[in-house]
Design a protein around this motif. Sequence first.
Motif, PDB file in Angstrom:
ATOM      1  N   ILE A  30      -0.769  -2.943   7.826  1.00  0.00           N
ATOM      2  CA  ILE A  30       0.563  -3.703   6.974  1.00  0.00           C
ATOM      3  C   ILE A  30       0.122  -3.599   5.459  1.00  0.00           C
ATOM      4  O   ILE A  30       1.173  -3.289   4.830  1.00  0.00           O
ATOM      5  N   ALA A  31      -1.154  -4.437   5.254  1.00  0.00           N
ATOM      6  CA  ALA A  31      -1.281  -4.746   4.019  1.00  0.00           C
ATOM      7  C   ALA A  31      -1.421  -3.180   2.987  1.00  0.00           C
ATOM      8  O   ALA A  31      -0.984  -3.516   1.813  1.00  0.00           O
ATOM      9  N   GLU A  32      -2.214  -2.180   3.606  1.00  0.00           N
ATOM     10  CA  GLU A  32      -2.075  -1.285   2.826  1.00  0.00           C
ATOM     11  C   GLU A  32      -1.052  -0.567   2.712  1.00  0.00           C
ATOM     12  O   GLU A  32      -0.498  -0.108   1.650  1.00  0.00           O
ATOM     13  N   GLN A  33       0.005  -0.603   3.491  1.00  0.00           N
ATOM     14  CA  GLN A  33       1.405   0.092   3.617  1.00  0.00           C
ATOM     15  C   GLN A  33       2.182  -0.645   2.312  1.00  0.00           C
ATOM     16  O   GLN A  33       2.834  -0.066   1.568  1.00  0.00           O
ATOM     17  N   SER A  34       2.171  -1.756   2.356  1.00  0.00           N
ATOM     18  CA  SER A  34       2.920  -2.866   1.624  1.00  0.00           C
ATOM     19  C   SER A  34       2.456  -2.520   0.121  1.00  0.00           C
ATOM     20  O   SER A  34       3.229  -2.654  -0.910  1.00  0.00           O
ATOM     21  N   ALA A  35       0.910  -2.330  -0.035  1.00  0.00           N
ATOM     22  CA  ALA A  35       0.539  -2.256  -1.303  1.00  0.00           C
ATOM     23  C   ALA A  35       0.879  -0.795  -1.848  1.00  0.00           C
ATOM     24  O   ALA A  35       1.043  -0.648  -3.330  1.00  0.00           O
ATOM     25  N   ALA A  36       0.981   0.186  -1.045  1.00  0.00           N
ATOM     26  CA  ALA A  36       1.517   1.374  -1.338  1.00  0.00           C
ATOM     27  C   ALA A  36       2.859   1.642  -1.652  1.00  0.00           C
ATOM     28  O   ALA A  36       2.995   2.584  -2.449  1.00  0.00           O
ATOM     29  N   ASP A  37       3.591   0.848  -1.054  1.00  0.00           N
ATOM     30  CA  ASP A  37       5.122   1.358  -1.140  1.00  0.00           C
ATOM     31  C   ASP A  37       5.550   0.646  -2.597  1.00  0.00           C
ATOM     32  O   ASP A  37       4.843  -0.427  -3.020  1.00  0.00           O
ATOM     33  N   ARG A  38       6.391   1.341  -3.207  1.00  0.00           N
ATOM     34  CA  ARG A  38       6.630   0.989  -4.513  1.00  0.00           C
ATOM     35  C   ARG A  38       8.267   1.457  -4.923  1.00  0.00           C
ATOM     36  O   ARG A  38       8.644   2.180  -3.959  1.00  0.00           O
ATOM     37  N   LYS A  39       8.489   0.926  -6.039  1.00  0.00           N
ATOM     38  CA  LYS A  39       9.977   1.253  -6.643  1.00  0.00           C
ATOM     39  C   LYS A  39       9.807   2.571  -7.418  1.00  0.00           C
ATOM     40  O   LYS A  39       8.783   2.599  -7.803  1.00  0.00           O
ATOM     41  N   GLY A  40      10.973   3.216  -7.556  1.00  0.00           N
ATOM     42  CA  GLY A  40      10.713   4.470  -8.309  1.00  0.00           C
ATOM     43  C   GLY A  40      12.178   4.760  -8.889  1.00  0.00           C
ATOM     44  O   GLY A  40      13.162   3.943  -8.556  1.00  0.00           O
TER      45      GLY A  40
END
Lengths: 185, 218
Positions: free
Chosen positions: A107-117
């Motif tokens: 979960i931590a990795e996914q939330s660190a990788a998710d972003r706005k564009g």
Amino acid sequence: MKWLGMAMLGIVMAFGVAGCAKRPSQNVYNYDEVGKSSAVSFGTVVSRREIDITGKNTGTGALIGGAAGAGAGSYIGSGAGSYIGSGDGTAWAVAGGALAGAVIGAIAEQSAADRKGVEYVVVLESGVTLTIAQDVGEKDVLLNPGDRVIVQNSGGYQRVLPAANLPTQIERPKGIKIIDPEPTQ
Amino acid sequence: MRSIFLAAMLLGAGMLAGCQSNVPVTAPSISPTDLATQNKTAGKYAVYIQTGGWQKDVDTDAFTCSAWTFPTDFENGYVTSAQGAFRESFQEVKFVPGTLNPADLAAQGFDGQIIVYQGAMDAKFGITPGFWTNTPNAQVAFHGIVAVVGPDGLSGQSNVKGEGAGQTTGSCFDIDDAIAAAGTNAMKSFIVNAVNTSKLNVLEMRAKGAEQAKSPTS
């Protein structure tokens, strides 16, 4: 308890660092783009909207989290083994810790990788219409409808760059004419 | 014992030194029978084939050979092969260095312009371990857009894709052969699809033009 704290801190730090990784954007180029020419096409932005980009989950988060969780579980199990299970509860605590850590890590990795564009709709000079999703870097200029742009293709990565500062006409670049000396007689 | 250690050191140094290798991709050979039809489409067309977007350092997501990177110019021979395929498919073509507007097309006597834009590309490799030997393999995919511009402007645009795979036998040192084969196969598939799509779009443009010419004007 010290172990658990250390493990959690490790996970958070690992993804804090991973989240800071620079992605290609208007002003950020990958090392493998340097020294290579790219294909460009001119166009005009017709719309822009904010989008959510789902980051890549490599599984490293689950791995680190699982290892950290197992370590924490081992600590808890060895200390509190007398009442986790009957007798030695260390194995159960390690397994539980590994599972919980893996889930938290993923979960931590996914939330660190998710972003706005942003997603641009660009019409090229030929009339071809493209939609291009872009990461937005720190110093990037957000382009507005009507802006003149170039769509650069660099190793398959397409970058939308402002082109308002570029002229629409230039003189043909001059080469170097070589003049042979007159033959002496 | 000491010699084994020395050999291991030398092997390690060799592996590190060889971590980057340029891949020679050969131009795909395209024969008329590779194309959907061998009939040449009538008319005179300006063709713009975009270049410069498909040079990439290929690496792997997997652990095996993860220290290796293969800088690859996938465009080696792309333009020549594509030009040959367009010549085989259209009655008359002239290759131009950019896009032309409809007025310029008409002034220069073209029936239309065919544009092949380069898009995204994917290239990766891996190693499939076997009992005695390993199989380095690679997959390459090119994406692009084919557009046809007629006297009235853009007539049609279509996405085009070309995929190819390649494999060899050996170790990390042999991956370049797999990438080169995958690149050539993917390029061939891309060019064939681009030419077939162009023909289809041009035929649609011509049919539309003929229909408009037939319909009574008010």
